[in-house]
Design a protein around this motif. Structure first.
Motif, short mmCIF file in Angstrom:
data_model
loop_
_atom_site.label_atom_id
_atom_site.label_comp_id
_atom_site.label_asym_id
_atom_site.label_seq_id
_atom_site.Cartn_x
_atom_site.Cartn_y
_atom_site.Cartn_z
N ALA A 89 0.81 -1.22 0.00
CA ALA A 89 0.00 0.00 0.00
C ALA A 89 0.84 1.27 0.00
CB ALA A 89 -0.93 0.01 1.21
N ARG A 90 2.14 1.15 0.36
CA ARG A 90 2.96 2.37 0.48
C ARG A 90 4.14 2.39 -0.48
NH1 ARG A 90 3.01 5.64 4.99
NH2 ARG A 90 5.25 5.94 4.90
N SER A 91 4.01 1.71 -1.61
CA SER A 91 5.20 1.48 -2.41
C SER A 91 5.83 2.76 -2.99
CB SER A 91 4.88 0.52 -3.55
OG SER A 91 3.82 1.04 -4.32
N LEU A 92 5.01 3.73 -3.41
CA LEU A 92 5.60 4.86 -4.14
C LEU A 92 5.15 6.22 -3.62
CD1 LEU A 92 5.29 3.57 -7.82
CD2 LEU A 92 7.40 3.99 -6.56
N HIS A 93 5.72 7.21 -4.25
CA HIS A 93 5.34 8.63 -4.08
C HIS A 93 4.83 9.03 -2.70
CE1 HIS A 93 1.67 6.58 -5.70
NE2 HIS A 93 1.10 7.26 -4.73
N ASP A 94 5.48 8.66 -1.63
CA ASP A 94 5.13 9.22 -0.34
C ASP A 94 6.25 10.14 0.14
OD1 ASP A 94 5.51 5.93 1.17
OD2 ASP A 94 6.65 6.99 -0.32
N ALA A 95 5.90 11.39 0.20
CA ALA A 95 6.86 12.43 0.65
C ALA A 95 8.14 12.40 -0.15
CB ALA A 95 7.15 12.29 2.14
N PRO B 187 4.19 13.42 7.42
CA PRO B 187 5.40 12.65 7.06
C PRO B 187 6.48 13.52 6.45
CG PRO B 187 3.42 11.53 6.30
CD PRO B 187 2.99 12.88 6.76
N ALA B 188 6.09 14.51 5.66
CA ALA B 188 7.08 15.42 5.08
C ALA B 188 7.76 16.23 6.18
CB ALA B 188 6.43 16.34 4.06
N ALA B 189 6.96 16.64 7.17
CA ALA B 189 7.53 17.39 8.29
C ALA B 189 8.51 16.51 9.07
CB ALA B 189 6.42 17.89 9.20
N LEU B 190 8.17 15.25 9.21
CA LEU B 190 9.06 14.31 9.91
C LEU B 190 10.40 14.20 9.19
CD1 LEU B 190 9.31 12.16 12.19
CD2 LEU B 190 8.47 10.50 10.51
N ASP B 191 10.33 13.98 7.87
CA ASP B 191 11.56 13.92 7.08
C ASP B 191 12.36 15.21 7.22
OD1 ASP B 191 11.05 11.40 6.22
OD2 ASP B 191 10.55 11.93 4.15
N TYR C 205 10.95 10.21 20.07
CA TYR C 205 12.03 11.21 20.02
C TYR C 205 13.39 10.56 20.20
CZ TYR C 205 14.99 15.17 21.24
OH TYR C 205 16.02 16.08 21.29
N VAL C 206 13.49 9.69 21.19
CA VAL C 206 14.76 9.01 21.45
C VAL C 206 15.16 8.15 20.25
CG1 VAL C 206 15.90 7.27 22.88
CG2 VAL C 206 14.52 9.04 23.95
N THR C 207 14.17 7.47 19.66
CA THR C 207 14.45 6.62 18.51
C THR C 207 14.99 7.42 17.33
OG1 THR C 207 12.58 5.27 19.23
CG2 THR C 207 13.48 4.80 17.05
N MET C 208 14.61 8.70 17.27
CA MET C 208 15.09 9.53 16.18
C MET C 208 16.42 10.21 16.51
SD MET C 208 13.78 13.17 14.77
CE MET C 208 14.08 13.71 16.45
N ILE C 209 16.45 10.88 17.66
CA ILE C 209 17.60 11.74 17.96
C ILE C 209 18.85 10.94 18.30
CG2 ILE C 209 17.24 12.05 20.45
CD1 ILE C 209 18.10 14.85 17.96
N ALA C 210 18.67 9.82 18.99
CA ALA C 210 19.84 9.05 19.42
C ALA C 210 20.69 8.56 18.25
CB ALA C 210 19.41 7.90 20.33
N PRO C 211 20.07 7.92 17.23
CA PRO C 211 20.91 7.49 16.11
C PRO C 211 21.60 8.65 15.41
CG PRO C 211 18.80 6.35 16.04
CD PRO C 211 18.68 7.40 17.11
N ILE C 212 20.91 9.77 15.25
CA ILE C 212 21.51 10.92 14.57
C ILE C 212 22.74 11.40 15.32
CG2 ILE C 212 21.17 13.36 14.01
CD1 ILE C 212 18.26 12.71 13.37
N VAL C 213 22.55 11.66 16.59
CA VAL C 213 23.64 12.18 17.42
C VAL C 213 24.78 11.16 17.51
CG1 VAL C 213 24.21 12.70 19.80
CG2 VAL C 213 22.22 13.78 18.74
N PHE C 214 24.41 9.93 17.70
CA PHE C 214 25.37 8.84 17.82
C PHE C 214 26.18 8.69 16.53
CE2 PHE C 214 26.82 4.56 18.70
CZ PHE C 214 26.84 4.49 20.07
N GLN D 85 15.12 8.30 8.07
CA GLN D 85 13.81 8.75 7.60
C GLN D 85 12.91 7.56 7.31
OE1 GLN D 85 15.23 11.24 4.39
NE2 GLN D 85 14.89 13.13 5.56
N HIS D 86 13.45 6.56 6.64
CA HIS D 86 12.68 5.35 6.36
C HIS D 86 12.23 4.66 7.64
CE1 HIS D 86 12.38 0.95 5.68
NE2 HIS D 86 11.70 1.31 4.62
N THR D 87 13.17 4.52 8.54
CA THR D 87 12.87 3.84 9.81
C THR D 87 11.77 4.56 10.58
OG1 THR D 87 15.16 3.06 9.96
CG2 THR D 87 13.86 3.03 11.99
#
Lengths: 214, 214
Positions: free
Chosen positions: A208-214, B81-85, B153-162, B193-195
């Motif tokens: 369902a999420r294969s393409l064109h997302d963000a 999702p775009a804001a997240l990326d 937040y931890v799941t995002m920031i920790a890998p980046i900083v690390f 971003q994918h994760t």
DNA sequence: GTCTATACTTCGATAGAC
DNA sequence: GTCTATCGAAGTATAGAC
């Protein structure tokens, strides 16, 4: 039947672990380590030679133990996703048994490995290597999508280490009522396990999420 | 038109950033900061009062800037999702502009916030708070599954900083040929971003994995 | 193996002239 | 605002008796 000639080195290592975790290499005081280990300061130099040698010995032991646990899990017969969950749980368990582990690891990363020699570096690298083996098995059987092993390792280990080491700072945040910093270990472990499984899920099961997302 | 009375405080802050990142609070030397800033050591005490006050000032500025960027993204009109990326990319960009950021953050976590006062703590907490706002928007629109904001937040920031802070240690690993430690920034950012998108994907679009796994 | 005592060094901080 | 000079505290390490 003879009791070990001395338990002093073990006691020194345990005390050093606490001290280095709490204050870092530069902040650690040999006097404090001696006091905590209930040995004379001169004994530390007698058994380990220097503050740095003591530090390296501690790191080697810690990394070796982590790698051993991961290797045991990677070599076990369970499915790849189960092994992944087990690896996460095992690292969290180890880090909680040896409560200095997270802080020491964060510091060593921050210091750019300034205190690492060859042997310590080798012990360190065995941890991501064992994890990569675990991932490779899942990829071979098609259970995991192919990912960059080191990227996957960082995505897993960094939150664990960060979360555990941040316990005091989260406590401070809770006391100051600035944000809701409550996050039980069990909740967090399940969160990481879920995140890692989703990260490694093959594309095919999410058509369902294969393409064109963000 | 008057030029600023002095650029000394700015130069001191910049030099302090480098020094604290490389050596931590205890390892940092006021003499080195002075030399790097090309000012006399006495000037540091004249402008900041103490090594610790200088450190806190630096942390406050750094955290404030990170929170500002996240708030701007959370308030923008783009999809969740775009804001997240964008948030991930922005934090990575900021951390690369101010290359001391990751190491300082890792150290402060490891030290349990030992050097933080109320104002610095408030500045720090604004970062996860802004991120939580961004998540809440996605949850309200059904784009994100509900998650524990701090866990996310931890799941995002920790890998980046690390990841960013571990650059020197990965360099060492590459030189020693122990493991394949090559991992370009772009690869890593896309991985995070994918994760994060997978982590936040609502259950409904993954019916194939609903039950009994591990 | 274990202790006391201390040599040597480094560092944060300040006094005081300009 | 800026400098020189230095104090006093703290810390690593060691010498040497037991």
């Amino acid at each position: 039947m003879a009791r070990p000639a001395t338990v002093t080195p073990e006691r020194i290592l345990a005390a050093a672990a606490t001290e280095f975790a709490a204050r870092g290499f530069a902040g650690a005081r040999v006097d404090r380590i001696a006091r905590r280990a209930r040995v004379n300061k001169a004994m530390i130099y007698y058994h380990f030679g220097s503050k740095q040698a003591l530090y390296r010995e501690l790191l080697r032991l810690t990394f070796r133990q982590a790698a051993d646990r991961l290797r045991a899990i990677a070599a076990s017969a369970v499915s790849a996703p189960a092994a992944l969950d087990a690896a996460i749980a095992a690292l969290v368990d180890l880090a909680r048994e040896r409560s200095y582990f997270p802080a020491v690891m964060l510091r060593e990363v921050a210091e750019g490995g300034a205190h690492l020699d060859g042997a310590t570096l080798a012990a360190l690298s065995a941890v991501p290597a064992a994890f990569a083996e675990l991932l490779a098995r899942g990829v071979r059987t098609g259970t995991f999508r192919p990912v960059h092993p080191l990227a996957a390792y960082v995505t897993m280990i960094a939150p664990i280490v960060f979360y555990l080491a941040s316990s005091p700072i989260r406590q401070q945040l809770r006391r100051s009522h600035l944000i809701d910093a409550a996050l039980p270990v069990e909740t967090f472990v399940r969160h990481v396990q879920h995140t890692m499984r989703q990260m490694l899920a093959p594309e095919s099961i999410r058509p369902a999420r294969s393409l064109h997302d963000a």
